[in-house]
Structure formats: C-alpha cells, structure tokens
Design a protein around this motif. Sequence first.
Motif, short mmCIF file in Angstrom:
data_model
loop_
_atom_site.label_atom_id
_atom_site.label_comp_id
_atom_site.label_asym_id
_atom_site.label_seq_id
_atom_site.Cartn_x
_atom_site.Cartn_y
_atom_site.Cartn_z
N SER A 138 0.71 -1.25 0.00
CA SER A 138 0.08 -0.04 -0.07
C SER A 138 0.78 1.36 0.04
CB SER A 138 -1.02 0.13 1.19
OG SER A 138 -0.17 0.02 2.43
N ALA A 139 2.22 1.17 -0.01
CA ALA A 139 3.10 2.41 -0.04
C ALA A 139 3.87 2.52 -1.40
CB ALA A 139 3.94 2.44 1.30
N GLY A 140 4.23 3.68 -1.57
CA GLY A 140 4.97 3.88 -2.87
C GLY A 140 6.62 3.15 -2.76
N VAL A 141 6.99 3.32 -1.48
CA VAL A 141 8.37 2.83 -1.24
C VAL A 141 8.35 1.35 -1.23
CG1 VAL A 141 9.59 4.74 -0.16
CG2 VAL A 141 7.92 3.24 1.04
N GLY A 142 7.34 0.82 -0.69
CA GLY A 142 7.11 -0.66 -0.48
C GLY A 142 6.90 -1.30 -2.09
N ALA A 166 -5.67 -0.17 2.99
CA ALA A 166 -5.43 1.13 3.75
C ALA A 166 -6.54 2.17 3.43
CB ALA A 166 -4.03 1.49 3.94
N THR A 167 -6.98 2.12 2.23
CA THR A 167 -7.72 3.10 1.62
C THR A 167 -8.82 2.42 0.73
OG1 THR A 167 -6.72 4.13 -0.14
CG2 THR A 167 -6.16 5.13 1.87
N GLU A 197 -2.65 6.65 2.34
CA GLU A 197 -3.55 7.73 2.90
C GLU A 197 -4.28 8.67 1.84
OE1 GLU A 197 -2.06 11.40 5.74
OE2 GLU A 197 -0.58 9.77 5.13
N VAL A 198 -5.76 8.62 2.04
CA VAL A 198 -6.38 9.39 1.38
C VAL A 198 -5.90 11.06 1.21
CG1 VAL A 198 -8.80 10.40 0.98
CG2 VAL A 198 -8.37 8.09 1.96
N GLY A 199 -5.86 11.43 -0.11
CA GLY A 199 -5.41 12.68 -0.31
C GLY A 199 -3.94 13.01 -0.45
#
Length: 253
Positions: A138-142, A166-167, A197-199
């Motif tokens: 769910s993360a760009g780095v991940g 997560a979203t 994270e939203v936004g």
Amino acid sequence: MSSDRAGGVQSIERAFDLLERMADAGGEIGLSELSAGSGLPLPTIHRLVRTLVDCGYVRQQPNRRYALGPRLIRLGEGASRLLGTWARPYLAELVEATGETANMALLDGDEVVYVAQAPSRHSMRMFTEVGRRVLPHSAGVGKALLAQLPPTEVRSLLARTGMPAATVKTITDPDAFLTELDRIRTLGYAIDDNEQEVGVRCLAVTVPDSPTAAAISVSGPAGRLTDTATEKIVPVLQDTARRLSAALTAQGT
C-alpha cells in the motif's frame, strides 16, 4: 577472498564472507555448502562457524544446518539507523528541489520501515514519521522495493500479509498488484496514488546497489503532486537515488 589488503585480517574477512553466504542462501546453510561456495577446507569452515556460534552471530539448527544468529539483529538495526543518517542530506536536497516531504524506507521482513525523513516546509504535508511500519503493497516505497523481487517471492509475502486495504484505492488483488509491479519496472518509479493515505500521493524509487534494499520517496497532497509535477520530480528523485548510491558505495570502500 583475498587477504592481501594492507592491514587485513584473513580470519575476519573469511568470517564475514561466510555470514554473507548464509544471507544469500536465505539465512540457513550447511557446512558442506559453505565449503563448496567459499573454496575453504571443511575444517576451516567448521572452526570459523563455531566461533560465530559462540559469539551469537550464527546458530545451529536442529537439522544441524547453520543460520544467522540473533546478535546480528542489533547490528542490523544500528546499520539501518546509520543508513538513514547518511541519507538525510540527500533527502534535504529533495525537499529543496521539490518542496515536498522526502523519506527513506527499508524492507524489513514483510514490512516497510521508514528510517529517515526531511519534512516539507508546507503546512499541509505527509505526516509519516521515522520508525513507522506499513505493509509494502500500500506504499510507494514498498511497491518500488517489491518490484525488485521475483514474482514468487512477492506472492509469498502478499499471502502472509493478506493485503488489507488502507484506503479504497489500495490494490488488494495479488494478480493486479503483480501487474502494477511490471508497470513500475517499465517506468522506473512507483506511484502511491491515495493508496496508503487519502489525499496523499507518493513517488518512489529504489536506491541502486544499496547494502540493504532501500527506497526514497517524495510525498505530498495529491493536489500538488499532479501528473505535471510528477514529470518534473521523478528525474530529480532518480538522480538523488544514484548519488546516494554512489555515496554509500564510497563509504563501503
């Protein structure tokens, strides 16, 4: 491994070579495999490994194979913190160039851990803090880090974590996620578009030849990290990753 370097201690060089071979083998290996891979005689291998066992850096498994030991965890945690320290000046340059928050993260087991950050000067910014752990899907780095792994390893990791959302925009299907990783490898960077994270949008790239798998990112409100901004930021992000890689390589020589 050569022992001709000025001031080199052959036994120490050999011991670290064995630890690296254990790590390359997935953390567990037999003495005969170590002997075949290193070219050292079996008695020498046994003597070195027993010393590492006595020090807690290697442990013997019930099946009589040898695995990396618990004392290495403390060294790894210290090295991760040091890696973050070396990265901070480069993250600060990213903030100066992009105006957005810059982070460095490592893949630690099945999670991503943030080890360094340079915050944006904007009042509205991403609030990820150093030490935070998130699931990589769910993360760009991940996503950037997982794109460097074979698909079979990625599938195994996703099966263990379960891919919770997560979203509403988090990718939760393994096949769709593997397709996303193919896209990341083609583009040369990852995007987290409101997925953690939203936004918030995040652009991330890996640090080439890092001593441990690492990625750096730029994150900010989706309204600022538009497609137009992405075209300008990605080359800066990639250049920073290359320069950080060169600095880490120089530290290791």
